[in-house]
Motif scaffolding. Structure first.
Motif, PDB file in Angstrom:
ATOM      1  N   ASN A   1       0.847  -1.191   0.000  1.00 19.68           N
ATOM      2  CA  ASN A   1       0.000   0.000   0.000  1.00 19.68           C
ATOM      3  C   ASN A   1       0.884   1.244   0.000  1.00 19.68           C
ATOM      4  O   ASN A   1       2.118   1.152  -0.032  1.00 19.68           O
ATOM      5  CB  ASN A   1      -0.983   0.000   1.178  1.00 19.68           C
ATOM      6  CG  ASN A   1      -0.276   0.061   2.531  1.00 19.68           C
ATOM      7  OD1 ASN A   1       0.920   0.347   2.624  1.00 19.68           O
ATOM      8  ND2 ASN A   1      -1.019  -0.196   3.589  1.00 19.68           N
ATOM      9  N   ARG A   2       0.280   2.410   0.064  1.00 20.23           N
ATOM     10  CA  ARG A   2       1.049   3.656  -0.037  1.00 20.23           C
ATOM     11  C   ARG A   2       1.983   3.883   1.140  1.00 20.23           C
ATOM     12  O   ARG A   2       2.888   4.728   1.075  1.00 20.23           O
ATOM     13  CB  ARG A   2       0.091   4.840  -0.159  1.00 20.23           C
ATOM     14  CG  ARG A   2      -0.778   5.064   1.063  1.00 20.23           C
ATOM     15  CD  ARG A   2      -1.575   6.356   0.910  1.00 20.23           C
ATOM     16  NE  ARG A   2      -2.474   6.292  -0.249  1.00 20.23           N
ATOM     17  CZ  ARG A   2      -2.977   7.377  -0.841  1.00 20.23           C
ATOM     18  NH1 ARG A   2      -2.664   8.586  -0.387  1.00 20.23           N
ATOM     19  NH2 ARG A   2      -3.808   7.247  -1.849  1.00 20.23           N
TER      20      ARG A   2
ATOM     21  N   SER B   1     -10.644   1.550  -2.143  1.00 23.03           N
ATOM     22  CA  SER B   1     -10.235   2.051  -3.457  1.00 23.03           C
ATOM     23  C   SER B   1      -9.001   2.928  -3.296  1.00 23.03           C
ATOM     24  O   SER B   1      -9.007   3.902  -2.552  1.00 23.03           O
ATOM     25  CB  SER B   1     -11.368   2.857  -4.092  1.00 23.03           C
ATOM     26  OG  SER B   1     -12.498   2.044  -4.325  1.00 23.03           O
ATOM     27  N   ASP B   2      -7.945   2.565  -4.011  1.00 23.27           N
ATOM     28  CA  ASP B   2      -6.686   3.276  -3.857  1.00 23.27           C
ATOM     29  C   ASP B   2      -5.693   2.736  -4.885  1.00 23.27           C
ATOM     30  O   ASP B   2      -5.968   1.769  -5.603  1.00 23.27           O
ATOM     31  CB  ASP B   2      -6.130   3.092  -2.445  1.00 23.27           C
ATOM     32  CG  ASP B   2      -5.221   4.246  -2.018  1.00 23.27           C
ATOM     33  OD1 ASP B   2      -4.778   5.001  -2.913  1.00 23.27           O
ATOM     34  OD2 ASP B   2      -4.952   4.382  -0.806  1.00 23.27           O
ATOM     35  N   SER B   3      -4.517   3.347  -4.911  1.00 23.63           N
ATOM     36  CA  SER B   3      -3.417   2.853  -5.738  1.00 23.63           C
ATOM     37  C   SER B   3      -2.500   1.990  -4.886  1.00 23.63           C
ATOM     38  O   SER B   3      -2.220   2.323  -3.724  1.00 23.63           O
ATOM     39  CB  SER B   3      -2.624   4.022  -6.336  1.00 23.63           C
ATOM     40  OG  SER B   3      -3.421   4.780  -7.227  1.00 23.63           O
TER      41      SER B   3
END
Length: 217
Positions: free
Chosen positions: A159-160, A188-190
């Motif tokens: 994750n980030r 929802s994410d990058s």
């Protein structure tokens, strides 16, 4: 060349045999020296000069296929000259293939005697940048087709904040990710991935997980 193929075909039918043919005024003799596919090639030219060498016509195989983006190079072992193919139909003299697509290929190599190697499968991986795991059957999972050809490879997803969410070792079943972590749907994410393939490739990039739930709408 057809005479050469015919001569070697006759030799293959007998454990010990010999044959002779003429090529451009040179006399070429083939002697099968043992019960395997090893031959003694003896050539006498128009000046009566003689030279000889041994050759095993079936010592032919693909050692590896080096992949770099959409380019592949077939590394083969065999008596030259060799030709190369990705479908056992179309052949080329160069071992390098360009502008390949995201799919699984079978590489082949053949020698001047007509012998063809066993198929050597390799993959140009398709790495989609978004999945929408909403159960509609479209882009629900991240399916890395072709990775099953490289068991022992690894896939890590972060994750980030740099926390590892997926740390998978690849087996013959390949890799499919549904956008979850420990059984729970991720927001929802990058996310970022590192894929280390057993052939030496290291692929890095990002993927967006978009969950169309009530909050996202």
């Amino acid at each position: 060349m057809k005479s050469l193929f015919l001569t070697l075909t006759i030799l293959l039918l007998s454990p010990f045999a010999s044959a002779q043919l003429e090529n451009n005024n040179d006399v070429i003799q083939f002697h099968k020296v043992n019960s395997s596919d090893t031959y003694l090639n003896s050539t006498t030219d128009r000046n009566l000069c003689n030279s000889s060498s041994s050759v095993n016509i079936n010592n032919l195989f693909i050692k590896e296929v080096k992949v770099n983006n959409y380019r592949a190079e077939i590394i083969a072992v065999g008596n030259p000259p060799l030709q190369y193919s990705l479908d056992n139909i179309h052949w080329q003299n160069s071992p390098i293939f360009h502008n390949l697509k995201n799919e699984v290929y079978n590489a082949y190599v053949r020698n001047a005697y007509g012998c063809i190697s066993n198929a050597f499968p390799f993959g140009i991986l398709n790495l989609p940048n978004i999945i929408t795991p909403n159960g509609d059957g479209i882009n629900d999972v991240w399916n890395l087709k072709g990775l099953e050809l490289y068991p022992g490879s690894s896939v890590k997803i972060f994750n980030r904040y740099g926390i590892i969410l997926v740390n998978a070792k690849i087996d013959n079943n390949g890799f499919v990710w549904d956008g979850t972590h420990l059984g729970k749907i991720l927001p929802s994410d990058s996310y970022w991935y590192v894929i280390e393939i057993t052939d030496g490739r290291k692929l890095t990039g990002w993927i967006v997980v978009k969950n169309y739930n009530e909050k996202d709408r």
